[in-house]
Scaffold this active site. Structure first.
Site, PDB file in Angstrom:
ATOM      1  CD  GLU A 153      12.312  44.016  -2.454  1.00 52.20           C
ATOM      2  OE1 GLU A 153      13.870  44.335  -2.698  1.00 52.20           O
ATOM      3  OE2 GLU A 153      11.950  43.480  -1.492  1.00 52.20           O
TER       4      GLU A 153
ATOM      5  CE  LYS B  62      14.197  41.085  -0.416  1.00 52.35           C
ATOM      6  NZ  LYS B  62      12.494  41.020   0.132  1.00 52.35           N
TER       7      LYS B  62
ATOM      8  CG  HIS C  91      13.031  41.497  -6.575  1.00 53.56           C
ATOM      9  ND1 HIS C  91      12.353  42.055  -5.939  1.00 53.56           N
ATOM     10  CD2 HIS C  91      12.850  39.898  -5.527  1.00 53.56           C
ATOM     11  CE1 HIS C  91      12.069  41.379  -4.526  1.00 53.56           C
ATOM     12  NE2 HIS C  91      11.714  40.459  -4.622  1.00 53.56           N
TER      13      HIS C  91
ATOM     14  CG  ASN D 169      16.463  38.872  -3.179  1.00 50.22           C
ATOM     15  OD1 ASN D 169      17.428  39.300  -2.923  1.00 50.22           O
ATOM     16  ND2 ASN D 169      15.394  39.084  -3.365  1.00 50.22           N
TER      17      ASN D 169
HETATM   18  C1  PEP Z   1      11.943  38.191  -2.260  1.00 51.48           C
HETATM   19  O1  PEP Z   1      12.287  39.154  -2.235  1.00 51.48           O
HETATM   20  O2  PEP Z   1      11.968  37.996  -2.835  1.00 51.48           O
HETATM   21  C2  PEP Z   1      11.308  37.684  -0.825  1.00 51.48           C
HETATM   22  C3  PEP Z   1      10.274  37.177  -1.567  1.00 51.48           C
HETATM   23  O3  PEP Z   1      11.267  38.113   0.403  1.00 51.48           O
HETATM   24  P1  PEP Z   1      10.182  37.936   1.485  1.00 51.48           P
HETATM   25  O4  PEP Z   1      10.301  36.002   1.907  1.00 51.48           O
HETATM   26  O5  PEP Z   1      11.190  38.759   2.614  1.00 51.48           O
HETATM   27  O6  PEP Z   1       8.684  37.794   1.269  1.00 51.48           O
END
Ligand code: PEP
Length: 247
Positions: A95, A11, A93, A9
Site C-alpha cells: 500500500e 493499517k 508494504h 498490521n
Molecule cells: C497486509 O496488509 O499486510 C495484509 C496481509 O492484509 P490482509 O491480511 O488483510 O490481506
C-alpha cells in the site's frame, strides 16, 4: 531453528478505546509460543508502549522516514520510533508502494535508516496480479529484495525480516495457496543463498495476504514459511490470537 513470528498490521484502524480493548482481550486469551508484534498507527504508538509494557507482545510501526531529521513535514523518523520504544517497523508494504510512491530505492533507504537506530525492519516484497500472470513473480520479488540488499548488505539484512505479500492476496480474501507461497519463499531463500548461505537459513520469511484463523495452520506448516503478516484478521484480538496459536 527459526521461531515463528506473527505480525499484526492494523493499517489505518483503531482508537484509544479499541486499542485498549484489543490488548486486554489478547492478554486474557493467554500466551502463545510465537513471537508476536503489533504494528499500530503512529499516533497510537505511545499508548501502545504503555499497554504492551508487561506483555510478551512487541510493538512496531507501519512506516518510517528515510530521512534522519529536519524539514520533512508530516514524516516520522526511525529514531523517534526507537526513542518511544518501538522495536519493529514495516517497510515497503504494497500500500505504501502503490499509493504513496515508495520505490525500491526509497524502501532501501528507509531500511538503512531504521537499522541505523536499531529497529528491526519487516521488509515487504510481492507481485501484482498482472506480474504473476505474466510470470514476473520471481523477477519482481528478487528485484525488491536486491534493492534492499544493495543498500544495507548481508549484515544489515540479517537484522531484518522479509514478508512475501502477493498484492493480489492482500485484503482480497484470496490467500495464496500454501504451495504457491512456499514456492516463492523457497525462491527467496535461494536468492539469499547467492549472497550468504547462512543468512538464507536464518532469515525469517513471513507470508501475508488474507491469512485467517482457518488457513494459518496450513500456510505455517510449509517449511519456508516462518509466520505471517496479518492485516484484516489482526483487527480482532481473538482472530489474531488464533493465528498466533495455529498448529
Ligand atoms: C497486509 O496488509 O499486510 C495484509 C496481509 O492484509 P490482509 O491480511 O488483510 O490481506
Amino acid at each position: 531453528m527459526r521461531n515463528r513470528l506473527v505480525v499484526a498490521n492494523w493499517k489505518m484502524n483503531g482508537s484509544l478505546q479499541a486499542n485498549e480493548d484489543w490488548v486486554k482481550t489478547f492478554a486474557a486469551l493467554g500466551g502463545t509460543d510465537c513471537d508476536a508484534v503489533v504494528c499500530a498507527p503512529h499516533v497510537y504508538l505511545m499508548q501502545m508502549v504503555l499497554l504492551l509494557e508487561d506483555t510478551a507482545v512487541a510493538l512496531g510501526a507501519q512506516d518510517a522516514s528515510e530521512f534522519e531529521a529536519g524539514a520533512y513535514t508530516g514524516e516520522v523518523s526511525a529514531r523517534m520510533l526507537s526513542d518511544i520504544g518501538c522495536r519493529y517497523v514495516i517497510l515497503g508494504h504494497s500500500e505504501r508502494r502503490s499509493l504513496f510512491g515508495d520505490t525500491d530505492e526509497r524502501v532501501a533507504k528507509k531500511t538503512k535508516a531504521a537499522l541505523a537506530v536499531g529497529l528491526k525492519p519487516i521488509v515487504c516484497v510481492g507481485e501484482t496480479l498482472q506480474e504473476r500472470e505474466s510470470s514476473q513473480t520471481l523477477r519482481v520479488v528478487n528485484r525488491q529484495l536486491n534493492a534492499v540488499l544493495a543498500e544495507v548488505g548481508v549484515e544489515g539484512l540479517s537484522h531484518c525480516t522479509l514478508a512475501y505479500e502477493p498484492v493480489w492476496a492482500i485484503g482480497t480474501g484470496r490467500s495464496a495457496t500454501p504451495e504457491i507461497a512456499q514456492q516463492v519463499h523457497a525462491a527467496l531463500r535461494t536468492e539469499l543463498a547467492l549472497h550468504s548461505p547462512e543468512l538464507a537459513q536464518t532469515m525469517r520469511i513471513l507470508y501475508g495476504g488474507s491469512v485467517k484463523p482457518g488457513n494459518a495452520a496450513s500456510l505455517f506448516a510449509m517449511p519456508d514459511i516462518d509466520g505471517g503478516l496479518i492485516g484484516g484478521a489482526a483487527l480482532k484480538a481473538e482472530d489474531f490470537h488464533a493465528i498466533c496459536s495455529a498448529h
